[in-house]
Scaffold this motif. Structure first.
Motif, PDB file in Angstrom:
ATOM      1  N   ILE A 197     -12.106  10.359  -7.785  1.00  0.00           N
ATOM      2  CA  ILE A 197     -11.876  11.749  -7.409  1.00  0.00           C
ATOM      3  C   ILE A 197     -10.751  12.394  -8.198  1.00  0.00           C
ATOM      4  O   ILE A 197     -10.434  13.560  -8.006  1.00  0.00           O
ATOM      5  N   GLY A 198     -10.127  11.630  -9.117  1.00  0.00           N
ATOM      6  CA  GLY A 198      -9.098  12.205  -9.964  1.00  0.00           C
ATOM      7  C   GLY A 198      -7.683  11.935  -9.524  1.00  0.00           C
ATOM      8  O   GLY A 198      -6.781  12.718  -9.841  1.00  0.00           O
ATOM      9  N   TYR A 199      -7.456  10.861  -8.797  1.00  0.00           N
ATOM     10  CA  TYR A 199      -6.088  10.502  -8.432  1.00  0.00           C
ATOM     11  C   TYR A 199      -5.253  10.356  -9.700  1.00  0.00           C
ATOM     12  O   TYR A 199      -5.700   9.775 -10.698  1.00  0.00           O
ATOM     13  N   SER A 200      -4.017  10.843  -9.657  1.00  0.00           N
ATOM     14  CA  SER A 200      -3.169  10.843 -10.840  1.00  0.00           C
ATOM     15  C   SER A 200      -1.793  10.282 -10.511  1.00  0.00           C
ATOM     16  O   SER A 200      -1.237  10.551  -9.445  1.00  0.00           O
ATOM     17  N   GLY A 201      -1.262   9.518 -11.458  1.00  0.00           N
ATOM     18  CA  GLY A 201       0.068   8.957 -11.292  1.00  0.00           C
ATOM     19  C   GLY A 201       0.147   7.591 -11.928  1.00  0.00           C
ATOM     20  O   GLY A 201      -0.870   7.026 -12.350  1.00  0.00           O
ATOM     21  N   PRO A 202       1.335   7.030 -12.016  1.00  0.00           N
ATOM     22  CA  PRO A 202       1.472   5.677 -12.562  1.00  0.00           C
ATOM     23  C   PRO A 202       1.027   4.632 -11.554  1.00  0.00           C
ATOM     24  O   PRO A 202       0.982   4.891 -10.351  1.00  0.00           O
ATOM     25  N   LEU A 203       0.699   3.464 -12.060  1.00  0.00           N
ATOM     26  CA  LEU A 203       0.327   2.351 -11.190  1.00  0.00           C
ATOM     27  C   LEU A 203       1.590   1.604 -10.763  1.00  0.00           C
ATOM     28  O   LEU A 203       2.388   1.197 -11.598  1.00  0.00           O
ATOM     29  N   SER A 204       1.732   1.425  -9.470  1.00  0.00           N
ATOM     30  CA  SER A 204       2.875   0.667  -8.957  1.00  0.00           C
ATOM     31  C   SER A 204       2.617  -0.831  -9.114  1.00  0.00           C
ATOM     32  O   SER A 204       1.483  -1.303  -8.910  1.00  0.00           O
ATOM     33  N   PRO A 205       3.634  -1.619  -9.478  1.00  0.00           N
ATOM     34  CA  PRO A 205       3.461  -3.083  -9.534  1.00  0.00           C
ATOM     35  C   PRO A 205       3.042  -3.688  -8.201  1.00  0.00           C
ATOM     36  O   PRO A 205       2.582  -4.832  -8.153  1.00  0.00           O
ATOM     37  N   SER A 206       3.162  -2.890  -7.139  1.00  0.00           N
ATOM     38  CA  SER A 206       2.813  -3.410  -5.810  1.00  0.00           C
ATOM     39  C   SER A 206       1.333  -3.745  -5.679  1.00  0.00           C
ATOM     40  O   SER A 206       0.946  -4.460  -4.751  1.00  0.00           O
ATOM     41  N   ILE A 207       0.482  -3.220  -6.591  1.00  0.00           N
ATOM     42  CA  ILE A 207      -0.942  -3.555  -6.484  1.00  0.00           C
ATOM     43  C   ILE A 207      -1.172  -5.057  -6.640  1.00  0.00           C
ATOM     44  O   ILE A 207      -2.192  -5.592  -6.193  1.00  0.00           O
ATOM     45  N   TRP A 208      -0.230  -5.747  -7.305  1.00  0.00           N
ATOM     46  CA  TRP A 208      -0.359  -7.195  -7.482  1.00  0.00           C
ATOM     47  C   TRP A 208       0.303  -7.968  -6.333  1.00  0.00           C
ATOM     48  O   TRP A 208       0.294  -9.186  -6.347  1.00  0.00           O
ATOM     49  N   SER A 209       0.880  -7.237  -5.345  1.00  0.00           N
ATOM     50  CA  SER A 209       1.595  -7.879  -4.237  1.00  0.00           C
ATOM     51  C   SER A 209       0.711  -8.032  -3.013  1.00  0.00           C
ATOM     52  O   SER A 209       1.194  -7.989  -1.875  1.00  0.00           O
ATOM     53  N   LEU A 210      -0.550  -8.167  -3.247  1.00  0.00           N
ATOM     54  CA  LEU A 210      -1.530  -8.407  -2.171  1.00  0.00           C
ATOM     55  C   LEU A 210      -2.162  -9.767  -2.430  1.00  0.00           C
ATOM     56  O   LEU A 210      -3.168  -9.888  -3.130  1.00  0.00           O
ATOM     57  N   PRO A 211      -1.584 -10.829  -1.892  1.00  0.00           N
ATOM     58  CA  PRO A 211      -1.971 -12.183  -2.306  1.00  0.00           C
ATOM     59  C   PRO A 211      -3.402 -12.574  -1.958  1.00  0.00           C
ATOM     60  O   PRO A 211      -3.930 -13.529  -2.526  1.00  0.00           O
ATOM     61  N   PHE A 212      -4.047 -11.811  -1.048  1.00  0.00           N
ATOM     62  CA  PHE A 212      -5.426 -12.128  -0.684  1.00  0.00           C
ATOM     63  C   PHE A 212      -6.426 -11.205  -1.384  1.00  0.00           C
ATOM     64  O   PHE A 212      -7.625 -11.271  -1.118  1.00  0.00           O
ATOM     65  N   LEU A 265       0.823  -1.205   0.000  1.00  0.00           N
ATOM     66  CA  LEU A 265       0.000   0.000   0.000  1.00  0.00           C
ATOM     67  C   LEU A 265       0.862   1.261   0.000  1.00  0.00           C
ATOM     68  O   LEU A 265       0.557   2.233  -0.699  1.00  0.00           O
ATOM     69  N   LYS A 266       1.929   1.246   0.770  1.00  0.00           N
ATOM     70  CA  LYS A 266       2.823   2.405   0.810  1.00  0.00           C
ATOM     71  C   LYS A 266       3.432   2.664  -0.563  1.00  0.00           C
ATOM     72  O   LYS A 266       3.518   3.817  -1.013  1.00  0.00           O
ATOM     73  N   SER A 267       3.867   1.601  -1.250  1.00  0.00           N
ATOM     74  CA  SER A 267       4.468   1.743  -2.571  1.00  0.00           C
ATOM     75  C   SER A 267       3.448   2.271  -3.579  1.00  0.00           C
ATOM     76  O   SER A 267       3.766   3.122  -4.411  1.00  0.00           O
ATOM     77  N   PHE A 268       2.219   1.775  -3.493  1.00  0.00           N
ATOM     78  CA  PHE A 268       1.152   2.251  -4.379  1.00  0.00           C
ATOM     79  C   PHE A 268       0.907   3.741  -4.172  1.00  0.00           C
ATOM     80  O   PHE A 268       0.817   4.513  -5.135  1.00  0.00           O
ATOM     81  N   LEU A 269       0.832   4.170  -2.903  1.00  0.00           N
ATOM     82  CA  LEU A 269       0.552   5.570  -2.590  1.00  0.00           C
ATOM     83  C   LEU A 269       1.715   6.473  -2.992  1.00  0.00           C
ATOM     84  O   LEU A 269       1.508   7.581  -3.505  1.00  0.00           O
ATOM     85  N   ALA A 270       2.947   5.990  -2.792  1.00  0.00           N
ATOM     86  CA  ALA A 270       4.126   6.809  -3.076  1.00  0.00           C
ATOM     87  C   ALA A 270       4.263   7.128  -4.557  1.00  0.00           C
ATOM     88  O   ALA A 270       4.902   8.130  -4.921  1.00  0.00           O
ATOM     89  N   ALA A 271       3.686   6.298  -5.438  1.00  0.00           N
ATOM     90  CA  ALA A 271       3.810   6.516  -6.885  1.00  0.00           C
ATOM     91  C   ALA A 271       2.892   7.615  -7.389  1.00  0.00           C
ATOM     92  O   ALA A 271       3.046   8.080  -8.523  1.00  0.00           O
ATOM     93  N   LEU A 272       1.942   8.070  -6.575  1.00  0.00           N
ATOM     94  CA  LEU A 272       0.947   9.027  -7.032  1.00  0.00           C
ATOM     95  C   LEU A 272       1.389  10.462  -6.802  1.00  0.00           C
ATOM     96  O   LEU A 272       2.236  10.754  -5.947  1.00  0.00           O
ATOM     97  N   ASP A 273       0.807  11.357  -7.570  1.00  0.00           N
ATOM     98  CA  ASP A 273       1.058  12.782  -7.424  1.00  0.00           C
ATOM     99  C   ASP A 273       0.334  13.276  -6.172  1.00  0.00           C
ATOM    100  O   ASP A 273      -0.900  13.235  -6.116  1.00  0.00           O
ATOM    101  N   PRO A 274       1.065  13.753  -5.154  1.00  0.00           N
ATOM    102  CA  PRO A 274       0.388  14.190  -3.914  1.00  0.00           C
ATOM    103  C   PRO A 274      -0.651  15.276  -4.160  1.00  0.00           C
ATOM    104  O   PRO A 274      -1.648  15.355  -3.431  1.00  0.00           O
ATOM    105  N   ALA A 275      -0.434  16.104  -5.193  1.00  0.00           N
ATOM    106  CA  ALA A 275      -1.387  17.180  -5.462  1.00  0.00           C
ATOM    107  C   ALA A 275      -2.733  16.661  -5.946  1.00  0.00           C
ATOM    108  O   ALA A 275      -3.721  17.404  -5.957  1.00  0.00           O
ATOM    109  N   SER A 276      -2.788  15.387  -6.378  1.00  0.00           N
ATOM    110  CA  SER A 276      -4.042  14.810  -6.871  1.00  0.00           C
ATOM    111  C   SER A 276      -4.828  14.117  -5.760  1.00  0.00           C
ATOM    112  O   SER A 276      -5.832  13.458  -6.047  1.00  0.00           O
TER     113      SER A 276
END
Length: 433
Positions: free
Chosen positions: A104-119, A39-50
């Motif tokens: 709500i308009g979140y902007s940024g690339p998708l982190s590969p970490s979204i697939w690192s949630l095995p459940f 989750l941290k990696s996913f959030l860190a990839a986004l533009d904070p202003a979005s």
């Protein structure tokens, strides 16, 4: 027992109770560290202003535990934790099962970490401004094994779809409304039931999707798929197929329709298909909606028998190049309520059954609610059954821009366009004096 001993005993009991409650709270709220890192990696990839105040992501505070009900004012939305797992020390951890963000308009690339949630069972990031490619899972190409639904609709994602390895649980994949491109290569999704790729930039020939053996819904509309429509490229499980606004050419194979016995909706509007509208479309046992408008079809194949058992309710063959008489068998399809044949080259008289159903005359059929025949070369008088129809009648009817006798524009079904000049009508109707 002395007062001092009693006080000491009560302190020990209180301390023990506090430890028990604290251990219980930790055990219930301790999110698996790997899930937190993802989750941290996913959030860190986004533009904070979005990430505006009050949004789901604005409430994510990793000083606290994401899955703890004790911190309900943080991680207020976007996550669900419905599973647990234990490690080698028998500690039980909460696991993330659902990542669904607000639109709500979140902007940024998708982190590969979204697939690192095995459940993970459901991922919904639709209606935002995520951009860049869809990442491949690292270090292997497998999606989470329990994942059933992915929705990345209406973002700005680009590039091709990753070649995911077999995903046994995925049932729904929505990638519509992005900028994805390249040929679509079918991946092994044995449980996939819904696939929506409309409004992208996919190109190339029609993909072979037979490996998606449980697919029910397929929408490839508003892309650039081109070439002929292969007759053996789709799974027999399909209920609905939409491919409007592409570049398909050649004939519509009757064998294709015969190979899809469960098909209820077929929309191939606005392509470049030509030749006949195959009789298999009208003989199909399950087909309810057929939309072939905006192509270059030239004639309608008539079925061998009257289609008394047809389930078709809507037929749209408008804006083609179909010539010949209006197909009388259409008036015998008992469930039809909408018939749209405008802007073709039909000639001859309006069949009696068309008029009866437009006027609501009872019979072994339902009445027409929509009968659009404008923009053809029909001639002769308006059927008497229709002459008494008033504006506001149950049926929407258009007979404008034909070669009909005495069809003035004050009659609502003649309004919109005048009848064609006689010199034009004679070229298509030799019977006109």
């Amino acid at each position: 027992m002395s007062l001092t001993s009693l006080t000491t005993t009560m302190k020990i009991l209180a301390s023990s109770l506090t430890l028990i409650l604290l251990h219980s709270t930790v055990a219930e709220s301790n999110t698996f560290p790997g899930d937190i890192a993802a989750l941290k990696s996913f959030l860190a990839a986004l533009d904070p202003a979005s990430i505006p105040p009050g949004s789901c992501l604005a409430s994510w505070d990793f000083k606290l535990d994401p899955c703890s009900s004790a911190f309900s004012t943080h991680f207020t939305c976007g996550l669900r934790c419905d599973a647990t797992s234990s490690d080698s020390t028998s500690l039980t951890f909460s696991r993330i099962t659902d990542l669904s963000l607000d639109s709500i308009g979140y902007s940024g690339p998708l982190s590969p970490s979204i697939w690192s949630l095995p459940f993970l069972q459901s991922l919904d990031l639709s209606n935002n401004r995520f951009y860049g490619p869809i990442p491949s899972p690292l270090p292997i190409s497998s999606l989470p094994p329990l994942l059933r639904r992915i929705s990345l609709s209406h973002n700005s994602l680009s590039g091709s779809i990753p070649s995911f390895s077999a995903s046994p649980s995925l049932e729904e994949l929505y990638l519509d409304g992005n900028r994805l491109s390249g040929p679509f290569i079918s991946t092994s999704f044995p449980s996939l039931r819904r696939l929506d790729l409309q409004s992208n930039n996919f190109s190339g020939s029609f993909p072979d999707l037979r490996s998606l053996s449980n697919l029910n819904f397929l929408d490839l509309s508003d892309n650039s798929f081109s070439g002929p429509f292969p007759p053996d490229s789709l799974p027999s499980s399909l209920f609905e197929l939409s491919m409007r606004n592409n570049l398909l050419t050649g004939n519509l194979p009757g064998s294709l329709l015969a190979s899809l016995p469960l098909l209820q909706v077929l929309d191939l509007s606005h392509n470049a298909l030509s030749g006949p509208v195959p009789s298999a479309a009208f003989e199909h046992p399950a087909l309810e909606q057929l939309a072939l408008s905006g192509n270059a079809f030239e004639w309608v194949e008539e079925p061998d028998e009257i289609i008394a058992s047809s389930n078709m309710v809507a037929l749209d063959l408008s804006h083609n190049e179909i010539s010949g008489l209006l197909p009388e068998f259409v008036g015998s399809m008992p469930q039809l309520t909408a018939v749209v044949l405008e802007d073709n080259r039909f000639t001859g008289l309006i069949p009696t059954q068309y008029a009866m159903r437009a006027a609501g005359i009872p019979g072994a059929w339902v009445a027409f609610e929509r009968l659009l025949l404008g923009g053809n070369y029909l001639y002769g008088p308006i059927p008497g059954l229709m002459q008494g129809m008033k504006n506001g009648a149950a049926a929407v009817v258009s007979l404008a821009d034909n070669c009909l006798f005495r069809c003035p524009e004050y009659l609502y079904f003649c309004a919109g366009r005048e009848q064609k000049p006689a010199v034009v009508c004679r070229d298509f109707n030799p019977m006109i004096p």
